[in-house]
Design a protein around this motif. Structure first.
Motif, PDB file in Angstrom:
ATOM      1  N   LEU A 161      76.236  99.465 -18.093  1.00 16.21           N
ATOM      2  CA  LEU A 161      77.027  99.764 -16.906  1.00 16.21           C
ATOM      3  C   LEU A 161      77.689  98.472 -16.448  1.00 16.21           C
ATOM      4  O   LEU A 161      77.135  97.735 -15.635  1.00 16.21           O
ATOM      5  N   PRO A 162      78.872  98.155 -16.962  1.00 14.21           N
ATOM      6  CA  PRO A 162      79.566  96.952 -16.483  1.00 14.21           C
ATOM      7  C   PRO A 162      79.808  97.046 -14.989  1.00 14.21           C
ATOM      8  O   PRO A 162      80.401  98.019 -14.508  1.00 14.21           O
ATOM      9  N   ASN A 163      79.305  96.064 -14.264  1.00 14.98           N
ATOM     10  CA  ASN A 163      79.417  96.058 -12.802  1.00 14.98           C
ATOM     11  C   ASN A 163      78.797  97.316 -12.185  1.00 14.98           C
ATOM     12  O   ASN A 163      79.158  97.732 -11.091  1.00 14.98           O
ATOM     13  N   GLY A 164      77.869  97.943 -12.907  1.00 12.47           N
ATOM     14  CA  GLY A 164      77.176  99.098 -12.379  1.00 12.47           C
ATOM     15  C   GLY A 164      78.029 100.330 -12.221  1.00 12.47           C
ATOM     16  O   GLY A 164      77.788 101.134 -11.330  1.00 12.47           O
ATOM     17  N   TYR A 181      77.042 114.187 -26.197  1.00  8.82           N
ATOM     18  CA  TYR A 181      77.233 114.930 -24.942  1.00  8.82           C
ATOM     19  C   TYR A 181      77.239 113.968 -23.748  1.00  8.82           C
ATOM     20  O   TYR A 181      78.093 114.067 -22.854  1.00  8.82           O
ATOM     21  N   LEU A 182      76.303 113.027 -23.735  1.00  6.84           N
ATOM     22  CA  LEU A 182      76.236 112.080 -22.627  1.00  6.84           C
ATOM     23  C   LEU A 182      77.466 111.192 -22.577  1.00  6.84           C
ATOM     24  O   LEU A 182      78.003 110.907 -21.492  1.00  6.84           O
ATOM     25  N   GLU A 183      77.937 110.740 -23.719  1.00 10.48           N
ATOM     26  CA  GLU A 183      79.145 109.906 -23.758  1.00 10.48           C
ATOM     27  C   GLU A 183      80.348 110.644 -23.169  1.00 10.48           C
ATOM     28  O   GLU A 183      81.198 110.043 -22.512  1.00 10.48           O
ATOM     29  N   THR A 184      80.403 111.946 -23.402  1.00  7.77           N
ATOM     30  CA  THR A 184      81.543 112.743 -22.943  1.00  7.77           C
ATOM     31  C   THR A 184      81.429 113.135 -21.477  1.00  7.77           C
ATOM     32  O   THR A 184      82.431 113.156 -20.745  1.00  7.77           O
ATOM     33  N   HIS A 185      80.222 113.420 -21.005  1.00  6.41           N
ATOM     34  CA  HIS A 185      80.056 114.051 -19.698  1.00  6.41           C
ATOM     35  C   HIS A 185      79.473 113.140 -18.614  1.00  6.41           C
ATOM     36  O   HIS A 185      79.509 113.512 -17.441  1.00  6.41           O
ATOM     37  N   MET A 186      78.944 111.989 -18.972  1.00  8.83           N
ATOM     38  CA  MET A 186      78.335 111.142 -17.939  1.00  8.83           C
ATOM     39  C   MET A 186      79.417 110.508 -17.058  1.00  8.83           C
ATOM     40  O   MET A 186      80.355 109.875 -17.549  1.00  8.83           O
ATOM     41  N   ALA A 187      79.264 110.678 -15.749  1.00 11.70           N
ATOM     42  CA  ALA A 187      80.229 110.145 -14.789  1.00 11.70           C
ATOM     43  C   ALA A 187      79.964 108.660 -14.525  1.00 11.70           C
ATOM     44  O   ALA A 187      78.927 108.107 -14.918  1.00 11.70           O
ATOM     45  N   ALA A 188      80.915 108.015 -13.847  1.00 14.19           N
ATOM     46  CA  ALA A 188      80.733 106.629 -13.433  1.00 14.19           C
ATOM     47  C   ALA A 188      79.624 106.548 -12.392  1.00 14.19           C
ATOM     48  O   ALA A 188      79.507 107.404 -11.520  1.00 14.19           O
ATOM     49  N   TRP A 189      78.802 105.515 -12.513  1.00 15.45           N
ATOM     50  CA  TRP A 189      77.686 105.311 -11.596  1.00 15.45           C
ATOM     51  C   TRP A 189      78.139 104.533 -10.365  1.00 15.45           C
ATOM     52  O   TRP A 189      79.152 103.827 -10.391  1.00 15.45           O
ATOM     53  N   GLN A 190      77.370 104.647  -9.311  1.00 15.80           N
ATOM     54  CA  GLN A 190      77.585 103.826  -8.123  1.00 15.80           C
ATOM     55  C   GLN A 190      76.928 102.474  -8.344  1.00 15.80           C
ATOM     56  O   GLN A 190      75.818 102.399  -8.885  1.00 15.80           O
ATOM     57  N   PRO A 191      77.566 101.380  -7.952  1.00 13.71           N
ATOM     58  CA  PRO A 191      77.009 100.049  -8.205  1.00 13.71           C
ATOM     59  C   PRO A 191      75.651  99.855  -7.544  1.00 13.71           C
ATOM     60  O   PRO A 191      75.313 100.504  -6.563  1.00 13.71           O
ATOM     61  N   ALA A 192      74.875  98.936  -8.109  1.00 17.34           N
ATOM     62  CA  ALA A 192      73.585  98.585  -7.537  1.00 17.34           C
ATOM     63  C   ALA A 192      73.769  97.934  -6.174  1.00 17.34           C
ATOM     64  O   ALA A 192      74.824  97.387  -5.854  1.00 17.34           O
TER      65      ALA A 192
END
Length: 256
Positions: free
Chosen positions: A70-73, A102-113
């Protein structure tokens, strides 16, 4: 020949758990989770991972460890599967590859730490998630929770850490339990072992296992050490309720 025992702590799924007797004897403060957060919270992440394990049918039994950065979370990338334990299981590996896609296609951007949470020297987090192909959705543990369990391990001053164990204090504690096995040195075994365990809603530590191997001798000594972890003082909480959570414990061995 020199050998080193190194500890490496992943940013996700590295908090600790608690037992009911110990909880009755303490008023340990809660420790909020400060790592990257998935949109919709732990429930959404758990549902996403479970859906990924249903990408191929019938799903085989077993667990596989997946990592991503997660670059920059934020936006996940560099997805990869880690080596599994035991004999090669082609159906499990095929299912894991489908789940990873499936995860590569469907995982959304995360909120930063949160400010002050740990990242690597490059500013990115490396997260670990377990693909569990054997457990029904309702029984799947969470990868993280809103509030960390409090875990009574010695800190730098040898006093118990009761307000949630930091990755550094946890790594130090495990390192004190692990010794480089003589058999592993003779066999020139080195690398990173990933141990898995769950903290139940009542705080008990359960289902210890090795989910990625560096050799049978190293696996055995890490599993033995993780099984010695003391019960936590308070369980993980999500939306104020105790939840089952899992942890990934990476321990690295190197011969120099």
């Amino acid at each position: 020949m020199k050998y080193l025992l190194l500890t490496f702590v992943a940013a996700i799924a590295l908090q600790l758990g608690a037992g009911p007797t110990a909880r009755a004897q303490t008023t340990a403060p809660a420790a909020a989770y400060t790592g990257p957060r998935y949109p919709g919270g732990p429930d959404s992440l758990r549902a996403l991972v479970y859906r990924s394990t249903q990408a191929s049918a019938p799903a085989p039994a077993g667990k596989v460890l997946v990592q991503f950065d997660l670059p920059n979370g934020q936006q996940p990338n560099n997805f990869k599967l880690l080596p599994t334990t035991g004999p090669i299981n082609i159906p499990l590996l095929n299912a894991a590859a489908a789940s990873l896609s499936y995860l590569e296609t469907h995982m959304a951007a995360w909120q930063p730490a949160s400010t002050g949470a740990e990242a690597s020297a490059t500013g990115k987090f490396t997260n670990s998630l377990v693909l569990d192909f054997s457990t029904p959705m309702a029984a799947q543990p969470y990868a993280y929770a809103d509030t960390q369990p409090s875990f009574p391990i010695p800190g730098r001053n040898r006093l118990p850490v009761v307000g949630g164990a930091s990755p550094e204090s946890l790594a130090r504690y495990i390192q004190m339990q692990v010794r480089y096995p003589v058999e592993a040195l003779r066999a020139q075994q080195e690398g990173r072992v990933y141990a898995y365990f769950e903290v139940a809603e009542n705080g008990n530590l359960e289902n210890h296992a090795i989910v990625s191997t560096a050799g049978k001798f190293l696996d055995a000594t890490v599993l033995q050490a993780v099984r010695k972890l003391p019960a936590a003082l308070t369980p993980a909480l999500t939306q104020g309720k105790p939840v089952r959570i899992y942890y990934i414990m990476p321990i690295t061995f190197a011969i120099q």
